[in-house]
Design a protein around this motif. Structure first.
Motif, PDB file in Angstrom:
ATOM      1  N   PRO B 204      61.821  28.524   7.460  1.00  0.00           N
ATOM      2  CA  PRO B 204      60.548  28.198   7.346  1.00  0.00           C
ATOM      3  C   PRO B 204      59.941  27.526   8.974  1.00  0.00           C
ATOM      4  CG  PRO B 204      61.744  28.235   5.039  1.00  0.00           C
ATOM      5  CD  PRO B 204      62.649  28.122   6.653  1.00  0.00           C
ATOM      6  N   LYS B 205      59.082  27.763   9.246  1.00  0.00           N
ATOM      7  CA  LYS B 205      58.091  26.788   9.870  1.00  0.00           C
ATOM      8  C   LYS B 205      58.261  25.781   9.571  1.00  0.00           C
ATOM      9  CE  LYS B 205      57.770  28.402  14.850  1.00  0.00           C
ATOM     10  NZ  LYS B 205      58.956  29.532  14.638  1.00  0.00           N
ATOM     11  N   GLU B 206      57.386  25.484   8.416  1.00  0.00           N
ATOM     12  CA  GLU B 206      56.749  24.278   8.049  1.00  0.00           C
ATOM     13  C   GLU B 206      57.592  23.248   7.785  1.00  0.00           C
ATOM     14  OE1 GLU B 206      56.608  27.439   5.932  1.00  0.00           O
ATOM     15  OE2 GLU B 206      55.355  27.917   6.605  1.00  0.00           O
ATOM     16  N   ILE B 207      58.730  23.809   7.603  1.00  0.00           N
ATOM     17  CA  ILE B 207      60.019  22.139   7.313  1.00  0.00           C
ATOM     18  C   ILE B 207      60.732  21.841   8.835  1.00  0.00           C
ATOM     19  CG2 ILE B 207      62.071  22.337   6.544  1.00  0.00           C
ATOM     20  CD1 ILE B 207      62.299  24.177   4.552  1.00  0.00           C
ATOM     21  N   THR B 208      60.575  22.110   9.492  1.00  0.00           N
ATOM     22  CA  THR B 208      61.010  22.093  10.657  1.00  0.00           C
ATOM     23  C   THR B 208      60.487  20.894  11.332  1.00  0.00           C
ATOM     24  OG1 THR B 208      60.214  24.124  11.609  1.00  0.00           O
ATOM     25  CG2 THR B 208      63.021  22.788  11.814  1.00  0.00           C
ATOM     26  N   GLU B 209      58.460  21.920  11.334  1.00  0.00           N
ATOM     27  CA  GLU B 209      57.278  20.729  11.441  1.00  0.00           C
ATOM     28  C   GLU B 209      56.853  19.612  10.740  1.00  0.00           C
ATOM     29  OE1 GLU B 209      54.382  24.091  11.309  1.00  0.00           O
ATOM     30  OE2 GLU B 209      54.647  24.712  13.339  1.00  0.00           O
ATOM     31  N   ALA B 210      57.332  19.917   9.288  1.00  0.00           N
ATOM     32  CA  ALA B 210      56.859  18.996   8.672  1.00  0.00           C
ATOM     33  C   ALA B 210      58.395  17.542   9.193  1.00  0.00           C
ATOM     34  CB  ALA B 210      57.431  18.991   7.464  1.00  0.00           C
ATOM     35  N   ALA B 211      59.285  17.546   9.450  1.00  0.00           N
ATOM     36  CA  ALA B 211      60.907  16.930  10.200  1.00  0.00           C
ATOM     37  C   ALA B 211      59.634  15.856  11.409  1.00  0.00           C
ATOM     38  CB  ALA B 211      61.674  17.542  10.079  1.00  0.00           C
ATOM     39  N   GLU B 212      59.160  17.410  12.315  1.00  0.00           N
ATOM     40  CA  GLU B 212      58.728  16.876  13.761  1.00  0.00           C
ATOM     41  C   GLU B 212      57.381  15.758  13.329  1.00  0.00           C
ATOM     42  OE1 GLU B 212      57.882  19.729  15.863  1.00  0.00           O
ATOM     43  OE2 GLU B 212      57.627  18.548  17.990  1.00  0.00           O
ATOM     44  N   VAL B 213      56.530  16.217  12.384  1.00  0.00           N
ATOM     45  CA  VAL B 213      55.534  15.037  12.402  1.00  0.00           C
ATOM     46  C   VAL B 213      56.600  13.639  11.748  1.00  0.00           C
ATOM     47  CG1 VAL B 213      53.992  14.820  10.526  1.00  0.00           C
ATOM     48  CG2 VAL B 213      54.297  16.608  12.054  1.00  0.00           C
ATOM     49  N   ASP B 214      57.229  13.653  10.969  1.00  0.00           N
ATOM     50  CA  ASP B 214      57.872  12.583  10.506  1.00  0.00           C
ATOM     51  C   ASP B 214      58.472  12.140  11.781  1.00  0.00           C
ATOM     52  OD1 ASP B 214      57.268  12.662   8.008  1.00  0.00           O
ATOM     53  OD2 ASP B 214      58.468  13.117   6.508  1.00  0.00           O
ATOM     54  N   GLY B 215      58.922  12.157  12.570  1.00  0.00           N
ATOM     55  CA  GLY B 215      59.287  12.025  13.956  1.00  0.00           C
ATOM     56  C   GLY B 215      60.479  11.576  13.845  1.00  0.00           C
ATOM     57  N   ILE B 230      71.605  26.241   7.520  1.00  0.00           N
ATOM     58  CA  ILE B 230      72.684  28.051   7.632  1.00  0.00           C
ATOM     59  C   ILE B 230      73.591  27.300   7.552  1.00  0.00           C
ATOM     60  CG2 ILE B 230      70.672  28.509   9.814  1.00  0.00           C
ATOM     61  CD1 ILE B 230      72.942  27.540  11.338  1.00  0.00           C
ATOM     62  N   ARG B 231      74.388  26.679   5.932  1.00  0.00           N
ATOM     63  CA  ARG B 231      75.384  26.600   6.626  1.00  0.00           C
ATOM     64  C   ARG B 231      76.282  27.927   5.652  1.00  0.00           C
ATOM     65  NH1 ARG B 231      72.543  24.532   2.113  1.00  0.00           N
ATOM     66  NH2 ARG B 231      73.740  25.052  -0.084  1.00  0.00           N
ATOM     67  N   ARG B 232      75.700  28.392   4.999  1.00  0.00           N
ATOM     68  CA  ARG B 232      76.934  30.013   4.861  1.00  0.00           C
ATOM     69  C   ARG B 232      76.743  30.582   5.747  1.00  0.00           C
ATOM     70  NH1 ARG B 232      76.581  32.464  -0.123  1.00  0.00           N
ATOM     71  NH2 ARG B 232      75.602  34.250   1.167  1.00  0.00           N
ATOM     72  N   SER B 233      75.292  30.664   6.395  1.00  0.00           N
ATOM     73  CA  SER B 233      75.738  31.454   8.382  1.00  0.00           C
ATOM     74  C   SER B 233      77.173  30.978   9.285  1.00  0.00           C
ATOM     75  CB  SER B 233      75.191  31.556   8.806  1.00  0.00           C
ATOM     76  OG  SER B 233      73.553  32.401   8.404  1.00  0.00           O
ATOM     77  N   ILE B 234      77.224  30.087   8.874  1.00  0.00           N
ATOM     78  CA  ILE B 234      78.116  28.956   9.969  1.00  0.00           C
ATOM     79  C   ILE B 234      79.170  29.315   8.852  1.00  0.00           C
ATOM     80  CG2 ILE B 234      79.233  26.787  10.472  1.00  0.00           C
ATOM     81  CD1 ILE B 234      76.752  25.885  10.576  1.00  0.00           C
ATOM     82  N   GLY B 235      79.599  29.366   7.539  1.00  0.00           N
ATOM     83  CA  GLY B 235      80.530  29.970   7.258  1.00  0.00           C
ATOM     84  C   GLY B 235      81.039  31.112   7.413  1.00  0.00           C
ATOM     85  N   THR B 236      80.443  31.374   7.305  1.00  0.00           N
ATOM     86  CA  THR B 236      80.738  33.110   7.390  1.00  0.00           C
ATOM     87  C   THR B 236      80.932  34.107   8.868  1.00  0.00           C
ATOM     88  OG1 THR B 236      78.733  34.117   6.440  1.00  0.00           O
ATOM     89  CG2 THR B 236      79.650  35.929   7.367  1.00  0.00           C
ATOM     90  N   ASN B 237      80.290  32.665   9.542  1.00  0.00           N
ATOM     91  CA  ASN B 237      80.401  33.576  11.701  1.00  0.00           C
ATOM     92  C   ASN B 237      82.266  32.690  11.387  1.00  0.00           C
ATOM     93  OD1 ASN B 237      79.538  34.388  14.423  1.00  0.00           O
ATOM     94  ND2 ASN B 237      79.625  31.898  14.078  1.00  0.00           N
ATOM     95  N   LEU B 238      82.437  31.377  11.173  1.00  0.00           N
ATOM     96  CA  LEU B 238      83.528  31.221  11.575  1.00  0.00           C
ATOM     97  C   LEU B 238      84.192  32.035  10.606  1.00  0.00           C
ATOM     98  CD1 LEU B 238      83.068  26.995  11.367  1.00  0.00           C
ATOM     99  CD2 LEU B 238      83.646  28.601  12.868  1.00  0.00           C
ATOM    100  N   MET B 239      84.286  32.140   9.716  1.00  0.00           N
ATOM    101  CA  MET B 239      85.810  32.984   9.266  1.00  0.00           C
ATOM    102  C   MET B 239      85.804  34.623  10.419  1.00  0.00           C
ATOM    103  SD  MET B 239      86.622  32.561   6.723  1.00  0.00           S
ATOM    104  CE  MET B 239      86.570  30.699   6.324  1.00  0.00           C
ATOM    105  N   LEU B 240      84.649  35.388  10.645  1.00  0.00           N
ATOM    106  CA  LEU B 240      84.304  36.868  11.489  1.00  0.00           C
ATOM    107  C   LEU B 240      84.878  36.461  12.069  1.00  0.00           C
ATOM    108  CD1 LEU B 240      81.070  38.104   9.904  1.00  0.00           C
ATOM    109  CD2 LEU B 240      83.698  38.765   9.032  1.00  0.00           C
ATOM    110  N   ASN B 241      84.520  35.401  13.092  1.00  0.00           N
ATOM    111  CA  ASN B 241      85.195  34.864  14.461  1.00  0.00           C
ATOM    112  C   ASN B 241      87.030  34.351  14.659  1.00  0.00           C
ATOM    113  OD1 ASN B 241      82.837  34.581  15.914  1.00  0.00           O
ATOM    114  ND2 ASN B 241      82.451  33.065  15.971  1.00  0.00           N
ATOM    115  N   THR B 242      87.054  33.527  13.209  1.00  0.00           N
ATOM    116  CA  THR B 242      88.570  33.551  13.590  1.00  0.00           C
ATOM    117  C   THR B 242      89.114  34.672  12.761  1.00  0.00           C
ATOM    118  OG1 THR B 242      87.820  31.641  12.618  1.00  0.00           O
ATOM    119  CG2 THR B 242      90.254  32.314  12.307  1.00  0.00           C
TER     120      THR B 242
END
Lengths: 288, 310
Positions: B204-215, B230-242
């Protein structure tokens, strides 16, 4: 985080910062694109170049001679026809079997569904390369070696796990209520699969078909192992004849053949990507 | 439909007909499982069969020619393998190839491209995406030829290096494993890029924007917010790539044939050479079985990652 009090000397307006960031991202992407495009540029330019070599260069005049030279029955048409028979036959078999198998998995609850699906998912990620030596040995024993139908069966089996998995996920998206009406009218499960479910999941069936076809069209190892006669070889194997068998390598012709051989899968990919709104269906499907 | 049904016994996928109600539950189960049977037959005959056969001939001394019948020789093939320099070399090269091209190359580059695409302007995004995906869609053998031409002494890479006044060399001879690893990055990055693009779009955009506002700066946002999300995607991607990288054959075969010598001979090429050029099917299959076991372990980890979704 809020406790940070480092004063910014000159707070830049957000849109300036955003524009800067966009330019930086653009520059980074363009650099990557330039690196990725070099090998692609070679194949396109060399195919048109009468004196093609190994490096990217502006052609010494544009010619279609390379294409003319490779558009011969035994260089292009037979291998492409073989590819079409192998991949077309295997894709048809895969899609029909996958659609039939997905139906009960998606529609009826059973305690066998979960173990079956887990096994299927497990099989999707097995390295098929590893079993090619035993498959070869097995095919020799049962006389399927060097036959088109044997290769088609193996191709279909190797693509089936993923096809069943994808098909089941797409089928889950078709609401059951639509079928129930047909059932009350006395339609059998098979009729409702054929007349109601499959037409409603057209794009899904398209993705499964294209994916299976593209994977097989590009596959080199399976036909390389299971077929022996040169006249049965698909394009993925026959392309190696440009090296060795014909003396010096004519790079222009190799490039021209590469383009002819790659065009169908690129077109199919574009077709699917367009139909599904540019978003990437397979990446999404892989996530589950 | 609310269906309460008895579980089907083992081997329940067999004959039966129709799908009506009013039948005994077992028959109905059989009827409903019937459509699965064509797929099941294909999978058992052409996938499970070879795997079982693989597990059997890995323990025999089956050869390609000149031998009437093979005999069981226990763990001999595996003992031979672990004492075989060429096998250990292949294991090492497979490891290098997988780590370099899959874990480091495809994964990191794919994530970087996807992250840049979030910010870049649309034409640049479309252009880069198109080029990277084309490299991925091309048939494996064609990709092999393109990169063979790219890395040859007279090829494009050296021309670029000359132009930048950097020293050139015969890459396929001096650093063959590096050349094929780069080739695999070129060919496989698109997949990671697409997986990560999809994953990043779901934040969600709000989350990154909130962090940006917080500096929080770009790197901090990436490390503390984006990557955990996105850690789940990272895991899936690493497995399939490997898994995909472990079974690369055509690309390396076209570029180097595993050579020069055996300096780019990964396990699939080693297996092929033992089974066919040296006619040791039993030994080649033992190597294949090891590859299959490693692949299965990765596959099981992958299943655990997806556990909640089945």
């Amino acid at each position: 985080m809020a406790a940070r009090t480092t004063p910014r000397p000159r707070p830049r307006p957000a849109n300036v910062r955003r524009a800067r960031r966009r330019h930086a991202a653009d520059a980074g992407l363009l650099f990557a694109a330039a690196a990725f495009v070099l090998p692609l540029a070679w194949v396109v330019l060399s195919s048109l170049d009468p004196h093609a070599g190994l490096k990217v260069k502006v052609p010494d005049g544009v010619t279609l001679d390379n294409f003319d030279a490779v558009l011969e029955p035994d260089i292009t048409f037979t291998p492409l026809l073989n590819s079409l028979v192998l991949c077309g036959g295997a894709t048809l078999l895969t899609v029909v079997c996958a659609a039939l198998a997905a139906y009960p998995l998606s529609r009826f609850r059973s305690r066998l569904n979960r173990p079956f699906l887990l096994t299927i998912l497990f099989a999707t990620s097995l390295p098929i390369t590893a079993i090619m030596v035993p498959v070869y040995a097995l095919f020799v024993q049962v006389d399927l070696i060097d036959t088109m139908h044997g290769t088609i069966f193996f191709f279909a089996a190797s693509q089936l796990p993923f096809a069943v998995w994808l098909m089941k996920n797409f089928m889950d998206g078709v609401p059951k209520e639509l079928e129930e009406a047909a059932w009350t009218d006395g339609a059998s499960s098979f009729q409702s699969l054929l007349r109601i479910v499959l037409p409603l999941m057209g794009p899904g069936v398209g993705v499964v078909t294209v994916f299976a076809f593209v994977m097989m069209w590009g596959n080199f190892f399976v036909p390389f192992m299971l077929l022996l006669s040169p006249d049965r070889m698909p394009a993925s194997v026959s392309i190696n004849d440009f090296f060795g068998n014909r003396g010096t390598v004519v790079y222009g012709q190799l490039a021209a053949f590469s383009i002819i051989y790659s065009t169908p899968v690129i077109l199919l990919y574009v077709l699917v990507a367009r139909r599904l709104g540019g978003g990437f269906a397979l990446g999404g499907a892989v996530k589950g | 439909m609310s269906v309460t049904r008895r579980e089907a016994g083992p081997g329940a996928r067999g004959a039966g007909a129709g799908a009506g109600g009013g039948r005994p539950p077992l028959l109905r189960t059989l009827a409903r499982a019937l459509p699965v049977s064509p797929a099941l037959v294909l999978l058992v005959l052409f996938l499970a069969g070879p795997i079982a056969y693989c597990a059997y001939i890995a323990f025999t001394d089956l050869q390609l020619t000149g031998q009437a019948e093979s005999s069981f020789n226990g763990l001999d093939n595996f003992r031979t393998a672990f004492a075989d320099e060429a096998f250990l070399n292949a294991v090492w090269l497979t490891l290098v190839f997988t780590v370099l091209s899959s874990l480091v190359g495809q994964n990191t580059l794919g994530l970087a491209l996807a992250a840049l695409m979030q910010r870049a302007s649309k034409p640049v995004r479309t252009l880069t995406g198109g080029i990277v995906v084309t490299a991925w869609v091309l048939p494996e053998v064609v990709a092999g030829f393109l990169l063979y031409a790219f890395f040859r002494r007279e090829g494009t890479l050296n021309a670029v290096l000359d132009w930048l006044r950097l020293p050139s060399q015969n890459w396929l001879f001096t650093l063959p494993i590096l050349a094929v690893s780069f080739a695999n990055v070129w060919r496989g990055t698109a997949f990671s890029m697409l997986v990560y693009s999809a994953a990043l779009n779901e934040i969600p955009k709000e989350i990154t924007e909130a962090a940006e506002v917080d500096g929080a700066g770009g790197w901090r946002r990436m490390w503390h917010i984006t990557l955990p999300m996105i850690r789940r995607s990272i895991g899936t991607n690493l497995m399939l790539n490997t898994l995909q990288t472990l079974s690369v054959f055509g690309l390396i075969w076209v570029m180097t044939r595993g050579g020069p010598g055996n300096r780019s001979q990964t396990l699939p090429l080693f297996m092929y050479e033992q089974a066919f050029q040296k006619s040791m099917i039993g030994y080649g299959t033992a190597v294949a079985l090891l590859l299959l076991v490693v692949g299965s372990l990765f596959s099981l980890v992958y299943l655990r990652l997806l556990r909640t979704e089945v």
